[in-house]
Design a protein around this motif. Structure first.
Motif, PDB file in Angstrom:
ATOM      1  N   GLY A  41       0.837  -1.198   0.000  1.00 60.27           N
ATOM      2  CA  GLY A  41       0.000   0.000   0.000  1.00 60.27           C
ATOM      3  C   GLY A  41       0.869   1.245   0.000  1.00 60.27           C
ATOM      4  O   GLY A  41       2.099   1.177   0.029  1.00 60.27           O
ATOM      5  N   TRP A  42       0.220   2.381  -0.028  1.00 67.86           N
ATOM      6  CA  TRP A  42       0.935   3.665  -0.007  1.00 67.86           C
ATOM      7  C   TRP A  42       1.552   3.873   1.366  1.00 67.86           C
ATOM      8  O   TRP A  42       0.963   3.486   2.386  1.00 67.86           O
ATOM      9  CB  TRP A  42      -0.008   4.806  -0.368  1.00 67.86           C
ATOM     10  N   PHE A  43       2.713   4.486   1.423  1.00 66.51           N
ATOM     11  CA  PHE A  43       3.404   4.705   2.694  1.00 66.51           C
ATOM     12  C   PHE A  43       2.497   5.387   3.714  1.00 66.51           C
ATOM     13  O   PHE A  43       2.517   5.053   4.892  1.00 66.51           O
ATOM     14  CB  PHE A  43       4.656   5.571   2.519  1.00 66.51           C
ATOM     15  N   GLN A  44       1.733   6.386   3.258  1.00 65.97           N
ATOM     16  CA  GLN A  44       0.867   7.146   4.159  1.00 65.97           C
ATOM     17  C   GLN A  44      -0.168   6.239   4.830  1.00 65.97           C
ATOM     18  O   GLN A  44      -0.653   6.542   5.922  1.00 65.97           O
ATOM     19  CB  GLN A  44       0.177   8.290   3.405  1.00 65.97           C
ATOM     20  N   ASP A  45      -0.510   5.124   4.177  1.00 67.69           N
ATOM     21  CA  ASP A  45      -1.497   4.196   4.724  1.00 67.69           C
ATOM     22  C   ASP A  45      -0.870   3.056   5.517  1.00 67.69           C
ATOM     23  O   ASP A  45      -1.493   2.536   6.437  1.00 67.69           O
ATOM     24  CB  ASP A  45      -2.341   3.591   3.592  1.00 67.69           C
ATOM     25  N   LEU A  65      15.245   4.540   2.332  1.00 70.42           N
ATOM     26  CA  LEU A  65      14.091   5.276   1.824  1.00 70.42           C
ATOM     27  C   LEU A  65      14.264   5.594   0.346  1.00 70.42           C
ATOM     28  O   LEU A  65      15.235   6.234  -0.047  1.00 70.42           O
ATOM     29  CB  LEU A  65      13.908   6.581   2.607  1.00 70.42           C
ATOM     30  N   ASP A  66      13.307   5.150  -0.440  1.00 72.13           N
ATOM     31  CA  ASP A  66      13.291   5.442  -1.874  1.00 72.13           C
ATOM     32  C   ASP A  66      11.869   5.860  -2.246  1.00 72.13           C
ATOM     33  O   ASP A  66      11.201   5.225  -3.043  1.00 72.13           O
ATOM     34  CB  ASP A  66      13.729   4.213  -2.677  1.00 72.13           C
ATOM     35  N   GLY A  67      11.431   6.948  -1.609  1.00 72.61           N
ATOM     36  CA  GLY A  67      10.072   7.422  -1.810  1.00 72.61           C
ATOM     37  C   GLY A  67       9.940   8.563  -2.789  1.00 72.61           C
ATOM     38  O   GLY A  67       8.834   9.028  -3.038  1.00 72.61           O
ATOM     39  N   VAL A 113      18.965   7.454   2.059  1.00 74.30           N
ATOM     40  CA  VAL A 113      17.928   8.164   1.302  1.00 74.30           C
ATOM     41  C   VAL A 113      18.353   8.201  -0.154  1.00 74.30           C
ATOM     42  O   VAL A 113      19.345   8.833  -0.504  1.00 74.30           O
ATOM     43  CB  VAL A 113      17.704   9.586   1.846  1.00 74.30           C
ATOM     44  N   ASP A 114      17.594   7.533  -0.988  1.00 72.93           N
ATOM     45  CA  ASP A 114      17.948   7.346  -2.390  1.00 72.93           C
ATOM     46  C   ASP A 114      17.869   8.624  -3.220  1.00 72.93           C
ATOM     47  O   ASP A 114      18.727   8.857  -4.055  1.00 72.93           O
ATOM     48  CB  ASP A 114      17.029   6.283  -3.005  1.00 72.93           C
ATOM     49  N   ASP A 115      16.862   9.444  -3.019  1.00 77.07           N
ATOM     50  CA  ASP A 115      16.577  10.546  -3.956  1.00 77.07           C
ATOM     51  C   ASP A 115      16.894  11.939  -3.431  1.00 77.07           C
ATOM     52  O   ASP A 115      16.381  12.929  -3.963  1.00 77.07           O
ATOM     53  CB  ASP A 115      15.098  10.482  -4.360  1.00 77.07           C
ATOM     54  N   TYR A 116      17.739  12.039  -2.407  1.00 77.81           N
ATOM     55  CA  TYR A 116      18.038  13.337  -1.803  1.00 77.81           C
ATOM     56  C   TYR A 116      18.534  14.349  -2.835  1.00 77.81           C
ATOM     57  O   TYR A 116      18.108  15.494  -2.841  1.00 77.81           O
ATOM     58  CB  TYR A 116      19.081  13.168  -0.696  1.00 77.81           C
ATOM     59  N   GLY A 128      11.621  17.770  -3.266  1.00 81.49           N
ATOM     60  CA  GLY A 128      10.728  17.383  -2.181  1.00 81.49           C
ATOM     61  C   GLY A 128      11.378  16.413  -1.215  1.00 81.49           C
ATOM     62  O   GLY A 128      11.232  16.548   0.003  1.00 81.49           O
ATOM     63  N   CYS A 129      12.097  15.453  -1.743  1.00 84.46           N
ATOM     64  CA  CYS A 129      12.805  14.496  -0.890  1.00 84.46           C
ATOM     65  C   CYS A 129      13.856  15.226  -0.053  1.00 84.46           C
ATOM     66  O   CYS A 129      13.941  15.011   1.164  1.00 84.46           O
ATOM     67  CB  CYS A 129      13.454  13.409  -1.754  1.00 84.46           C
TER      68      CYS A 129
END
Length: 189
Positions: free
Chosen positions: A103-107, A123-125, A150-153, A158-159
């Protein structure tokens, strides 16, 4: 502690963690994998930055921040079955130590009470909302000496914003080390 990955895609990074655990320890760590297993959600306009907005538009999606998958641009979505096949059938990691939070991280992340101490939090969000929810709900579970990756820093504003805001609020300062032009990591004090 456990290995936790938020944003799994086809399981390559967690596969490396599993291989390292199999090769260098007699104890099998719990692995917790959080992903929609549908793709990444839309970024939010004005929050995630122009590169994220351009990415979403090129994919044929929007920039409303909706929790719906953008059309795939990477050659296929990493489904639960794809990741399970890699971890269990190809690598041989025990199924009883693998936990899939679909599911989505927020959920899913706020409800993950079964995640105990964390040795590696990866984290790769991509976007702000996906990154900040993981940090807010999982960081306190990272053990002293544990790694946060953190993958996308360096890839998406946003990341980067989520990480910078979060670490600015920590009691102990952290030193962000470079993995490559995009990724960063730190070791929790």
């Amino acid at each position: 502690g456990a290995f936790v990955e938020c944003g799994v895609w086809k399981g390559g990074c967690v596969g490396l963690m599993a291989l390292a655990n199999l090769a260098h320890s007699d104890t099998r760590r719990a692995i917790h994998l959080f992903d929609s297993f549908e793709g990444i959600p839309e970024p939010r306009a004005g929050v995630d930055g122009s590169a994220a907005e351009e990415f979403a538009r090129k994919a044929g999606g929007g920039v409303s921040g909706a929790l719906k998958a953008l059309p795939d641009q990477y050659g296929g979505v990493g489904t639960v079955e794809v990741v399970q096949s890699l971890l269990h059938d190809q690598i041989g990691y025990p199924r009883e130590h693998s936990h899939y939070h679909v599911g989505w991280f927020q959920d899913t992340v706020p409800l993950a009470s079964d995640v105990g101490p964390i040795a590696i939090l990866r984290l790769d969000g991509d976007w702000y909302d996906s990154t900040i929810v993981c940090l807010r709900h999982l960081y306190d579970k990272v053990v002293p000496g544990g790694f946060v990756i953190v993958d996308d820093y360096g890839a998406y504003e946003g990341c980067r914003k989520a990480v910078d805001e979060f670490v600015a609020g920590l009691a102990a300062p952290v030193f962000l080390s470079h993995l490559d032009r995009w990724g960063r990591y730190w070791i929790k004090n």
